[in-house]
Every structure is written in C-alpha cells, then in structure tokens.
Design a protein around this motif. Structure first.
Motif, PDB file in Angstrom:
ATOM      1  N   SER A 403     -19.166  43.020 110.793  1.00 18.95           N
ATOM      2  CA  SER A 403     -19.091  42.734 109.357  1.00 18.95           C
ATOM      3  C   SER A 403     -18.552  43.919 108.573  1.00 18.95           C
ATOM      4  CB  SER A 403     -20.461  42.320 108.824  1.00 18.95           C
ATOM      5  OG  SER A 403     -21.416  43.347 109.017  1.00 18.95           O
ATOM      6  N   THR A 404     -18.874  45.139 109.010  1.00 16.46           N
ATOM      7  CA  THR A 404     -18.342  46.319 108.326  1.00 16.46           C
ATOM      8  C   THR A 404     -16.828  46.366 108.442  1.00 16.46           C
ATOM      9  OG1 THR A 404     -20.365  47.582 108.763  1.00 16.46           O
ATOM     10  CG2 THR A 404     -18.399  48.837 108.205  1.00 16.46           C
ATOM     11  N   ILE A 405     -16.311  46.185 109.651  1.00 20.34           N
ATOM     12  CA  ILE A 405     -14.861  46.240 109.871  1.00 20.34           C
ATOM     13  C   ILE A 405     -14.165  45.062 109.198  1.00 20.34           C
ATOM     14  CG2 ILE A 405     -13.085  46.086 111.659  1.00 20.34           C
ATOM     15  CD1 ILE A 405     -14.965  47.736 113.455  1.00 20.34           C
ATOM     16  N   ALA A 409     -11.548  45.511 106.032  1.00 24.23           N
ATOM     17  CA  ALA A 409     -10.169  45.037 106.178  1.00 24.23           C
ATOM     18  C   ALA A 409      -9.771  44.135 105.004  1.00 24.23           C
ATOM     19  CB  ALA A 409     -10.005  44.295 107.500  1.00 24.23           C
ATOM     20  N   GLY A 410     -10.638  43.206 104.662  1.00 23.06           N
ATOM     21  CA  GLY A 410     -10.337  42.293 103.561  1.00 23.06           C
ATOM     22  C   GLY A 410     -10.277  42.997 102.221  1.00 23.06           C
ATOM     23  N   ALA A 411     -11.230  43.903 101.988  1.00 19.27           N
ATOM     24  CA  ALA A 411     -11.279  44.610 100.710  1.00 19.27           C
ATOM     25  C   ALA A 411     -10.100  45.566 100.553  1.00 19.27           C
ATOM     26  CB  ALA A 411     -12.600  45.364 100.589  1.00 19.27           C
ATOM     27  N   LEU A 412      -9.785  46.326 101.613  1.00 13.21           N
ATOM     28  CA  LEU A 412      -8.679  47.281 101.527  1.00 13.21           C
ATOM     29  C   LEU A 412      -7.348  46.574 101.307  1.00 13.21           C
ATOM     30  CD1 LEU A 412      -9.037  50.240 104.068  1.00 13.21           C
ATOM     31  CD2 LEU A 412      -9.049  50.291 101.578  1.00 13.21           C
ATOM     32  N   TYR A 413      -7.167  45.431 101.954  1.00  5.93           N
ATOM     33  CA  TYR A 413      -5.907  44.716 101.763  1.00  5.93           C
ATOM     34  C   TYR A 413      -5.719  44.340 100.294  1.00  5.93           C
ATOM     35  CZ  TYR A 413      -2.229  41.264 101.889  1.00  5.93           C
ATOM     36  OH  TYR A 413      -1.068  40.580 101.632  1.00  5.93           O
ATOM     37  N   GLY A 451     -14.251  52.743 112.956  1.00  4.30           N
ATOM     38  CA  GLY A 451     -15.330  52.202 113.780  1.00  4.30           C
ATOM     39  C   GLY A 451     -16.299  53.248 114.288  1.00  4.30           C
ATOM     40  N   LEU A 452     -16.198  54.492 113.787  1.00  5.78           N
ATOM     41  CA  LEU A 452     -17.101  55.559 114.228  1.00  5.78           C
ATOM     42  C   LEU A 452     -18.433  55.518 113.488  1.00  5.78           C
ATOM     43  CD1 LEU A 452     -14.539  58.518 114.409  1.00  5.78           C
ATOM     44  CD2 LEU A 452     -15.537  57.261 116.338  1.00  5.78           C
ATOM     45  N   ASN A 453     -18.450  54.892 112.313  1.00  5.33           N
ATOM     46  CA  ASN A 453     -19.683  54.797 111.527  1.00  5.33           C
ATOM     47  C   ASN A 453     -19.744  53.428 110.855  1.00  5.33           C
ATOM     48  OD1 ASN A 453     -22.066  55.484 110.145  1.00  5.33           O
ATOM     49  ND2 ASN A 453     -20.909  56.231 108.379  1.00  5.33           N
ATOM     50  N   PRO A 454     -19.906  52.376 111.636  1.00  9.69           N
ATOM     51  CA  PRO A 454     -19.844  51.017 111.081  1.00  9.69           C
ATOM     52  C   PRO A 454     -21.151  50.596 110.401  1.00  9.69           C
ATOM     53  CG  PRO A 454     -20.207  50.916 113.438  1.00  9.69           C
ATOM     54  CD  PRO A 454     -20.109  52.369 113.094  1.00  9.69           C
ATOM     55  N   ARG A 455     -21.398  51.130 109.221  1.00 10.34           N
ATOM     56  CA  ARG A 455     -22.630  50.824 108.488  1.00 10.34           C
ATOM     57  C   ARG A 455     -22.289  50.071 107.204  1.00 10.34           C
ATOM     58  NH1 ARG A 455     -25.953  56.582 109.068  1.00 10.34           N
ATOM     59  NH2 ARG A 455     -26.038  56.585 111.357  1.00 10.34           N
ATOM     60  N   PRO A 456     -22.767  48.847 107.063  1.00 11.30           N
ATOM     61  CA  PRO A 456     -22.417  48.038 105.887  1.00 11.30           C
ATOM     62  C   PRO A 456     -22.796  48.697 104.564  1.00 11.30           C
ATOM     63  CG  PRO A 456     -23.417  46.668 107.589  1.00 11.30           C
ATOM     64  CD  PRO A 456     -23.561  48.076 108.045  1.00 11.30           C
ATOM     65  N   LEU A 457     -23.970  49.313 104.482  1.00 12.58           N
ATOM     66  CA  LEU A 457     -24.388  49.914 103.219  1.00 12.58           C
ATOM     67  C   LEU A 457     -23.480  51.076 102.843  1.00 12.58           C
ATOM     68  CD1 LEU A 457     -26.375  49.913 100.893  1.00 12.58           C
ATOM     69  CD2 LEU A 457     -27.893  51.391 102.232  1.00 12.58           C
ATOM     70  N   SER A 458     -23.070  51.863 103.832  1.00 11.69           N
ATOM     71  CA  SER A 458     -22.142  52.962 103.572  1.00 11.69           C
ATOM     72  C   SER A 458     -20.814  52.428 103.040  1.00 11.69           C
ATOM     73  CB  SER A 458     -21.913  53.761 104.859  1.00 11.69           C
ATOM     74  OG  SER A 458     -21.003  54.817 104.650  1.00 11.69           O
ATOM     75  N   LEU A 459     -20.363  51.307 103.563  1.00  9.63           N
ATOM     76  CA  LEU A 459     -19.134  50.686 103.091  1.00  9.63           C
ATOM     77  C   LEU A 459     -19.258  50.301 101.617  1.00  9.63           C
ATOM     78  CD1 LEU A 459     -16.428  49.170 103.229  1.00  9.63           C
ATOM     79  CD2 LEU A 459     -17.662  47.245 104.257  1.00  9.63           C
ATOM     80  N   VAL A 460     -20.342  49.630 101.263  1.00  9.60           N
ATOM     81  CA  VAL A 460     -20.535  49.185  99.881  1.00  9.60           C
ATOM     82  C   VAL A 460     -20.612  50.376  98.932  1.00  9.60           C
ATOM     83  CG1 VAL A 460     -22.128  48.001  98.311  1.00  9.60           C
ATOM     84  CG2 VAL A 460     -21.621  47.011 100.545  1.00  9.60           C
ATOM     85  N   VAL A 466     -15.484  54.369  94.684  1.00  8.82           N
ATOM     86  CA  VAL A 466     -14.082  54.326  94.270  1.00  8.82           C
ATOM     87  C   VAL A 466     -13.972  53.678  92.888  1.00  8.82           C
ATOM     88  CG1 VAL A 466     -11.816  53.319  94.755  1.00  8.82           C
ATOM     89  CG2 VAL A 466     -13.166  54.313  96.612  1.00  8.82           C
ATOM     90  N   ALA A 467     -14.706  52.579  92.689  1.00  5.60           N
ATOM     91  CA  ALA A 467     -14.660  51.896  91.397  1.00  5.60           C
ATOM     92  C   ALA A 467     -15.191  52.793  90.282  1.00  5.60           C
ATOM     93  CB  ALA A 467     -15.469  50.603  91.469  1.00  5.60           C
ATOM     94  N   ILE A 468     -16.302  53.473  90.526  1.00  2.71           N
ATOM     95  CA  ILE A 468     -16.867  54.381  89.526  1.00  2.71           C
ATOM     96  C   ILE A 468     -15.914  55.544  89.252  1.00  2.71           C
ATOM     97  CG2 ILE A 468     -18.758  55.981  89.048  1.00  2.71           C
ATOM     98  CD1 ILE A 468     -19.510  53.044  88.776  1.00  2.71           C
ATOM     99  N   TYR A 469     -15.256  56.028  90.303  1.00  2.24           N
ATOM    100  CA  TYR A 469     -14.258  57.081  90.129  1.00  2.24           C
ATOM    101  C   TYR A 469     -13.133  56.592  89.215  1.00  2.24           C
ATOM    102  CZ  TYR A 469     -10.804  60.670  91.343  1.00  2.24           C
ATOM    103  OH  TYR A 469      -9.880  61.677  91.290  1.00  2.24           O
ATOM    104  N   GLY A 470     -12.729  55.341  89.416  1.00  2.00           N
ATOM    105  CA  GLY A 470     -11.706  54.760  88.545  1.00  2.00           C
ATOM    106  C   GLY A 470     -12.182  54.639  87.113  1.00  2.00           C
TER     107      GLY A 470
END
Length: 526
Positions: A403-405, A409-413, A451-460, A466-470
């Motif tokens: 789910s992390t990968i 993939a979907g979000a980055l695209y 895939g070295l740190n596939p943690r869903p919470l870290s992804l979110v 990034v959004a807050i930085y924007g």
C-alpha cells in the motif's frame, strides 16, 4: 499572524486526517556487464525442464500450480521448490519477452532478491547499478540519493532489460528438480463445489490438458484472463508510456534514474545496459497518437524533444528516426481479493500501480516473501477451506509494503503532472523544492520510493509536509487574501489526491493491520 495561520492549518490538517481515517474505515475486504557471454550460455538460459508436457499431472504429483512465469511466477516457483514443494509452472510463451517496463528494480526489491537467494539473477545480463534519482524542472535539477549507508556495498537499485532478467529467473527455477516449467496457455480454472482444483490448459501443439494441485497461484500478469473469478478488478488506465531506446550517449548524472517534470506529464530516462538508455514518455489519457501515420514521431519531435535535457536531445531525436517506438498502457488496480478455496492471486494479475516509481517488482518479491513464510509451517495443503481461511492473512500482511508503494506511485504521478490549476502548480513546485532541501526532506521520501522504508504513516506525513511547505511558500512573507485562498485550495487538492488512493487501498489494513482478525490466523513460523 503568520504563526497563528500556520498553527490553525496544522491543527485542521491533522484533525481532518484522523477524522478521515476513523470515518472512512475499510469497508469490505473479506468478500468471499554483457548479455550472455557466449552462445551456449544463451541456449542454456532458454532450455527449461518441460518433462511433463504431454501428460496430465495429478494432484499427487504436484503441490502447487503456478500460472505464469514472469518475475512473480518464476521467483515464486524457485522459492517454494527450495522449501521442498513440488511445483508445476505453466507459461504461455517461454521465449525472451520484450517489454518497456519492469526494467528498474528498486533497492528494496534487491533486498528481497537477496532474501530469496535470487540475487545472481541480475548478473550476466549487463545490469546497471542505480544509486538514486535526478529530478529536472524548468531548467533546474537536483539529485536524490538512496539512503544505502547501512547496507552492504552491493545493495543498490538495478536496471536491465526486462526479458533478460526474466530468463535468468526462469533458468534458476528450472534448475531445481522439483520444478516442472511448461509452455502452455491456461484457458480456465478447474472448479469443484466452489474450490479450485487445478487448471485446464492448451499446449503449443494445440492439445488440451488438465493439471491438478491443492493450491493454484495465478500470476499471469497485467492482462490476466483468470483474475475475474478471484478478485474484483477495477482497472484504471490513467496514461500510456511511449518507449524508446537511446544508444551511445551519457546521462547527465551517471547511475541515476532521471525524471523530467515535463508538460503535460513526466519523462523518464534510465540505463538498461552499458550502451543503452531507456526513455519513457508519459502521455495522459486513454489514447496515444498513431505510430503508423507518423503522428507519434511528430508529437515526440515537436512537443517532447524541446523538454528533454540538451545532453540527451540528439540521441532522443535519433531514436525517433530509427522508428522503434513502442507503447504500453499504464494500468492501476487496487488489490481487492475474493478469497477462493484452492487459489491465490499474485503479481500484476492481482495488484498494479502507475509504473512511474518502478515499484512493481518490489511489491511482487515482497509478496513472495510473505507467502513463503506463511506456507513454511504447513505440511499438508489439501484442506482447501482451512488453507484459504489461513491464507486470508496474506492479504493483510502484504499491506504495509504494497500500500505504501501503491499510494506513493499514484500520488507522485498526479503531483508530477502539469495542471492549469494554480494550487496544483504550487504543489508541483513545492514538491521539487522540498526534495531539493536535502537531508531528511529527500532521504525520507526516497526511502519510501525505494522500498527501504515502506511505512504508510511516514508516507502520509511526508506528503502533507510537502503541502505545508507549499503553504509556507505562499504565506511568507505577505499572506494576501489571494495567497491564503490558494493555500487553502492547495491543502484540499493534496487531500483530494492522496485520500482516495488510501481509501482504495484500505484504511484499516494500511494503518491498523493489527485490528484485522485474519492476521491472527497465521501462526508463527517454526
């Protein structure tokens, strides 16, 4: 005032995040450096064990039938046979495949190869080491390195010809005496009282055969014709890849994949041999310009070539003139299984994501490790009902990595694709600038991507960072009403990108797998 605004945004954001997670819980996931050094080696790589190609195979002869001998099927066959299982693999075409995707194995996937004992499959195929990414936007560039400091020196990404890699995997599987690798087309699953008992298939000479086993694993790829009875396929095609091979040129940053944030969507470059560079041009939508009438060549020369880095432009135009242009739809399909006695889905037949991040093989190899560990303590696979209930835990245990990968993939695209909306433009620029900061701002996202740190919470957390930085870029130093409005829309846009993907993956399984009862059906491996 800036501090108050940012404080309110932070509080609102994370309040909304947790509200979303608890309100939209997972609804239903339990619905019933040379190629081959000589000609002899090349021949050996395609000489597989086909001893059972003329007779039906009974359940007593086989423990597991695997449909498909791509990356997933071949790796699974070798892994299970090494554990003593008798495996019968049926593949439609055993000649070397030619594909324009599946050519980049992330470091996380290479670690899985090591775990499965398949690391030598990237040898003798002129595979290239990949150490990170180079990101280009509006004439600027930044490099993002994989965080490999804690690993052995040979751990890195690998890029190669997909067909060469698959042939090595097939050769490795066929080298085991308890693997039968046969060329044939599986036409249907054999079902008896709701339980899959085996498969019916047709050999190359047109003969019909039946093969039986207690467990059938279907991993026949993205075009699977068997998945409908084993899952709820919701296939989306957001774009197409147009593939070219550039010859005798050098990438601006050696041993790196190159991502150009072009208009309307990304362009990828990465080495696939010591003399070849793969170029993948993403074209959004359901259709692509015609290759036959010259529309594609004209599109690539007039619209795409001006956005290609100058170091690669001549080779890019030369590749177009050579005419070997290939296309492939980029498919996305969340994993939505229908647990079926006697059968299991794996690989692209079961779960796909946009290939922008090159995560497909990492997910497949990770799934194989999960399945191997589940099956190890089982000596008898013949109780189909109990086995199916037991293997339901597979769908939960695979979730953190898959789910992390998939989500990334979907979000980055969507973030990397151009958009006329002001908030999307700001999000795209914020992502480039955030990754350019270096340190944890680049290593964190790249660890997820690799895939070295596939943690869903870290992804979110990184996504919304990034959004807050924007938002910060918009509000500092002068938070005008217009900028505040764009900032609010940026947060809403970011939420609209990632939350639907998370929902499709399954909130509960993704973030709270310990609350899913099926996970406790898998006893620890002895």
């Amino acid at each position: 005032m800036d501090q108050y605004i940012l404080g309110i945004l932070f509080a609102s954001l994370f309040g909304f995040l947790f509200l979303y997670i608890f309100c939209f819980n997972d609804k239903t996931k339990t619905k019933n450096k040379n190629y081959y050094t000589n000609k002899e080696e090349a021949t050996a790589a395609t000489s597989f064990n086909t001893q059972n190609d003329t007779v039906n195979i009974s359940a007593n002869d086989t423990d597991i039938i695997i449909v498909g001998a791509g990356v997933a099927g071949s790796a699974l066959a070798y892994t299970l046979a090494k554990d003593g299982r008798r495996v019968h693999v049926i593949e439609r075409d055993l000649t070397e495949p030619e594909r324009i995707v599946g050519e980049l194995l992330q470091p996380g996937g290479y670690l899985k190869l090591l775990e499965l004992g398949l690391e030598d499959c990237v040898e003798k195929i002129d595979a290239q080491r990949v150490l990170g990414y180079a990101l280009f936007k509006d004439g600027k560039s930044t490099t993002l390195s994989y965080p490999l400091e804690k690993f052995q020196s040979d751990v890195s990404g690998r890029s190669f010809h997909n067909g060469r890699f698959i042939q090595r995997m097939r050769e490795k599987a066929a080298s085991l005496p308890n693997v039968s690798l046969e060329e044939g087309t599986v036409t249907s699953l054999l079902e008896e009282k709701g339980t899959i008992k085996g498969v019916q298939y047709k050999t190359k000479d047109g003969q019909e055969h039946k093969a039986y086993a207690p467990l059938t694993v279907v991993c026949d790829g993205c075009f699977s014709n068997l998945r409908r009875s084993l899952c709820n396929p919701k296939v989306d095609v957001p774009s197409w890849f147009v593939g070219l091979v550039l010859e005798n040129c050098q990438l601006p940053f050696s041993n790196h994949g190159h991502v150009i944030l072009a208009d309307p969507s990304p362009i990828l470059f990465y080495p696939i041999s010591s003399t070849e560079i793969r170029c993948l041009v993403d074209i959004p939508g359901q259709k692509v310009p015609s290759i036959a009438n010259g529309e594609m060549a004209n599109h690539l020369k007039t619209k795409v070539a001006p956005q290609v880095p100058v170091e690669l432009r001549d080779a890019f135009l030369s590749a177009i003139d050579k005419g070997n242009i290939r296309t492939m739809p980029n498919r996305s399909m969340p994993a939505d299984s229908l647990p079926t006695p006697g059968a299991l889905l794996m690989g692209d037949a079961f779960n796909m994501r946009h290939p922008l991040t090159g995560g497909g093989m990492t997910v497949a190899l990770s799934d194989i490790v999960v399945l191997r560990n589940l099956l190890k303590p089982l000596r008898d696979l013949n109780d189909a009902a109990s086995l199916t209930k037991y293997l339901e835990s597979f769908y939960t245990l695979r979730k953190p990595v898959a789910s992390t990968i998939n989500t990334l993939a979907g979000a980055l695209y969507k973030v990397f694709s151009a958009s006329p909306d002001k908030e999307r433009k700001e999000m795209r620029q914020a992502c480039f600038d955030y990754l350019s900061l270096g340190g944890v701002f680049s290593t964190g996202p790249v660890a997820l991507l690799s895939g070295l740190n596939p943690r869903p919470l870290s992804l979110v957390l990184h996504f919304f960072a990034v959004a807050i930085y924007g938002v910060g870029r918009l509000l500092v130093p002068f938070p005008s009403p217009k900028r505040v409005w764009i900032a609010a829309r940026l947060i809403l846009s970011a939420s609209g990108i990632i939350f639907p993907i998370i929902k499709a993956e399954g909130v509960r399984q993704m973030f709270f797998p310990a609350t899913v009862p099926a996970i406790y059906r898998a006893p620890p491996v002895n």
